[in-house]
Design a protein around this motif. Structure first.
Motif, PDB file in Angstrom:
ATOM      1  N   LEU A 125      49.187  47.480  24.714  1.00 31.33           N
ATOM      2  CA  LEU A 125      48.618  46.409  24.380  1.00 31.33           C
ATOM      3  C   LEU A 125      48.473  45.414  25.714  1.00 31.33           C
ATOM      4  O   LEU A 125      47.429  44.869  26.023  1.00 31.33           O
ATOM      5  N   ARG A 126      49.722  45.634  26.556  1.00 29.54           N
ATOM      6  CA  ARG A 126      49.461  44.915  27.736  1.00 29.54           C
ATOM      7  C   ARG A 126      48.372  45.410  28.546  1.00 29.54           C
ATOM      8  O   ARG A 126      47.969  44.579  29.441  1.00 29.54           O
ATOM      9  N   ARG A 127      48.448  46.929  28.543  1.00 24.28           N
ATOM     10  CA  ARG A 127      47.484  47.291  29.508  1.00 24.28           C
ATOM     11  C   ARG A 127      45.974  46.689  29.065  1.00 24.28           C
ATOM     12  O   ARG A 127      45.213  46.543  29.926  1.00 24.28           O
ATOM     13  N   ARG A 128      45.845  46.862  27.762  1.00 24.54           N
ATOM     14  CA  ARG A 128      44.593  46.481  27.310  1.00 24.54           C
ATOM     15  C   ARG A 128      44.236  45.000  27.832  1.00 24.54           C
ATOM     16  O   ARG A 128      43.239  44.585  28.273  1.00 24.54           O
ATOM     17  N   TYR A 129      45.124  43.826  27.507  1.00 28.60           N
ATOM     18  CA  TYR A 129      44.898  42.641  28.061  1.00 28.60           C
ATOM     19  C   TYR A 129      44.896  42.436  29.545  1.00 28.60           C
ATOM     20  O   TYR A 129      43.927  41.589  29.992  1.00 28.60           O
ATOM     21  N   ALA A 133      41.026  41.500  31.749  1.00 28.55           N
ATOM     22  CA  ALA A 133      40.905  40.394  32.719  1.00 28.55           C
ATOM     23  C   ALA A 133      40.431  41.074  34.179  1.00 28.55           C
ATOM     24  O   ALA A 133      40.145  40.318  34.993  1.00 28.55           O
ATOM     25  N   THR A 134      40.225  42.503  34.282  1.00 24.89           N
ATOM     26  CA  THR A 134      39.935  42.791  35.618  1.00 24.89           C
ATOM     27  C   THR A 134      38.563  42.775  35.692  1.00 24.89           C
ATOM     28  O   THR A 134      37.613  42.497  34.930  1.00 24.89           O
ATOM     29  N   GLU A 135      38.386  43.003  37.087  1.00 29.21           N
ATOM     30  CA  GLU A 135      36.888  42.728  37.690  1.00 29.21           C
ATOM     31  C   GLU A 135      35.997  44.022  37.208  1.00 29.21           C
ATOM     32  O   GLU A 135      34.708  43.761  36.745  1.00 29.21           O
ATOM     33  N   ILE A 136      36.614  45.033  36.897  1.00 33.40           N
ATOM     34  CA  ILE A 136      35.948  46.230  36.625  1.00 33.40           C
ATOM     35  C   ILE A 136      35.052  46.006  35.322  1.00 33.40           C
ATOM     36  O   ILE A 136      33.790  46.283  35.166  1.00 33.40           O
ATOM     37  N   GLN A 137      35.645  45.322  34.402  1.00 35.08           N
ATOM     38  CA  GLN A 137      34.900  45.215  33.193  1.00 35.08           C
ATOM     39  C   GLN A 137      33.841  44.269  33.037  1.00 35.08           C
ATOM     40  O   GLN A 137      32.879  44.484  32.603  1.00 35.08           O
ATOM     41  N   ASP A 138      34.227  43.160  34.053  1.00 35.24           N
ATOM     42  CA  ASP A 138      33.292  42.119  34.146  1.00 35.24           C
ATOM     43  C   ASP A 138      32.062  42.597  34.758  1.00 35.24           C
ATOM     44  O   ASP A 138      31.047  42.460  34.388  1.00 35.24           O
TER      45      ASP A 138
END
Lengths: 225, 210
Positions: A125-129, A133-138
């Motif tokens: 869950l922590r990794r997912r959150y 928030a990372t740039e990669i997904q944005d």
């Protein structure tokens, strides 16, 4: 008014039962017929793990198979989304394998397993959150999402950018191209992409990350970023 | 996919030695700390030490607090490194830590109140800091190596406890060669050193023990 009937013996035993102490040789005695189900499972798994620690691979296989539904239930209770449960479960199985030397057969097995499953679920869950928030997904979302509200000029410019982007994606090395196509453009999950390509999820993530950087560089050279 | 993983894990299975109980492993680490204490004892003036401890009982209490903090933090680190053990074990060194801080603080206030001057031969505060950091390093290395053999599910917590165990033990060993009341500067140097060790071991150790 008639009094309610006595509860079945299973519940009586459950209320009053405590774990039996270990034998001198370190193993715990099997419960007789009618013992609470949880403890019967615990004792069985404990015996299987003790055998696995001695190198019995059949016992180990049986143990891991028995752990799957128990760990899945714990993972689900922690709030892991259904499409991520398999990932976390594999992490749990790997942790059981790595931590098997820490299991003491004189202690109950289920709390040991539950602690591993809970912790791995929390880590996921922590990794997912963090990942959200990372740039990669944005960046991936920006590249993959068309702007539907653009006017005519914007539409032409967008078509130009899409053409450039498609050319840049085609120019990527095969592994990176496949990662972009499956994960960013076709929006497959990591598990699906890993199953389709036969590559690990880590390799796919690395390829996607590198591809995004390469695309950004390439588009920046063309003045589009 | 889990079936394939289970088959692979079971296929590669080798017999393993069960890890000893956390208490036993903590006792082994404490033996190493005792060995280090034995070496430092060769350079200790026990007559001066006993006079100082009789004259300033709070210094003795601070040393006992540091020893207990080191021991209990080591036990807590080993306990939290085993799956299924409660995270509340991390609170085990707390009372000893309070004793250590309170007794050190009391000693510091007393020296300030009586206008105590530093005797000749007392170490410079920076030397205390270096001592704690340098003595902690091998103790922390050994502790992290022992913990790596287990499987800490909360690596940051376990590594922090390992850092506290090493720093507490090093601060206790410092008393052997530095049996003087701590001034505010000394005390600051001691706790900066302890903080450095705890943070250092947490940052370096947490990645290794996972």
């Amino acid at each position: 008014m008639p009094s309610p009937p006595d509860p079945p013996s299973f519940f009586r035993a459950r209320r009053t039962h405590r774990y039996r102490p270990a034998r001198k040789n370190g193993t715990r005695p099997f419960r007789p017929i009618g013992a609470p189900l949880t403890e019967t499972i615990d004792v069985t798994l404990s015996a299987l793990m003790a055998a696995a620690q001695d190198g019995d691979s059949r016992a180990y296989q049986a143990l891991l198979r028995a752990c799957v539904p128990l760990a899945t239930a714990t993972i689900r209770r922690q709030g892991i989304p259904p499409d991520r449960i398999e990932d976390v479960l594999q992490d749990v199985l790997l942790t059981i394998h790595r931590a098997r030397a820490t299991y003491d057969p004189r202690r109950p097995f289920l709390p040991w397993l539950r602690a591993i499953a809970q912790r791995r679920a929390i880590d996921a869950l922590r990794r997912r959150y963090r990942q959200a928030a990372t740039e990669i997904q944005d960046e991936a979302a920006t590249l993959a999402t068309p702007d539907t509200a653009a006017d005519a000029d914007d539409t032409l410019a967008q078509a130009d950018r899409a053409h450039e982007l498609a050319a840049a994606v085609r120019a990527l090395p095969p592994g990176q191209r496949q990662a972009v196509e499956l994960l960013a453009l076709q929006e497959h999950s990591l598990e699906q992409a890993a199953a389709e390509t036969g590559r690990t999820k880590v390799a796919l993530k690395v390829n996607l990350h590198r591809a995004i950087h390469a695309l950004r560089r390439k588009l920046a050279e063309g003045g589009h970023v | 996919m889990s079936d394939a993983l289970i088959a692979r894990l079971a296929g590669d299975l080798q017999p393993i030695h069960r890890l000893a109980a956390p208490w036993t492993r903590a006792a082994l680490w404490l033996c190493a700390a005792l060995w280090l204490a034995g070496i430092l004892a060769l350079f200790t003036d026990f007559t001066a030490l006993s006079h100082r401890l009789m004259a300033a009982p709070d210094m003795g209490l601070a040393a006992i607090g540091a020893v207990l903090t080191g021991m209990l933090a080591a036990v807590a680190a080993f306990m939290t490194s085993v799956p299924g053990r409660s995270a509340w074990w991390a609170a085990l060194p707390a009372p000893a830590l309070v004793l250590w801080l309170a007794a050190s603080g009391a000693g510091c206030l007393r020296t300030d109140a009586i206008g105590w001057t530093k005797p000749e031969g007392a170490m410079h505060p920076m030397a205390c800091l270096y001592f704690i950091v340098l003595v902690s390093a091998p103790l922390a290395g050994l502790l992290v190596w022992q913990i790596m053999r287990a499987c800490p599910l909360r690596p940051a917590l376990t590594a922090s406890l390992a850092g506290l165990a090493s720093a507490g033990t090093a601060a206790a060993l410092l008393t052997l060669i530095h049996p003087f009341d701590a001034t505010a500067t000394d005390l600051t140097a001691h706790f900066v050193a302890v903080g450095l060790v705890v943070v250092g071991v947490r940052l370096l150790g947490a990645t290794r023990v996972t």
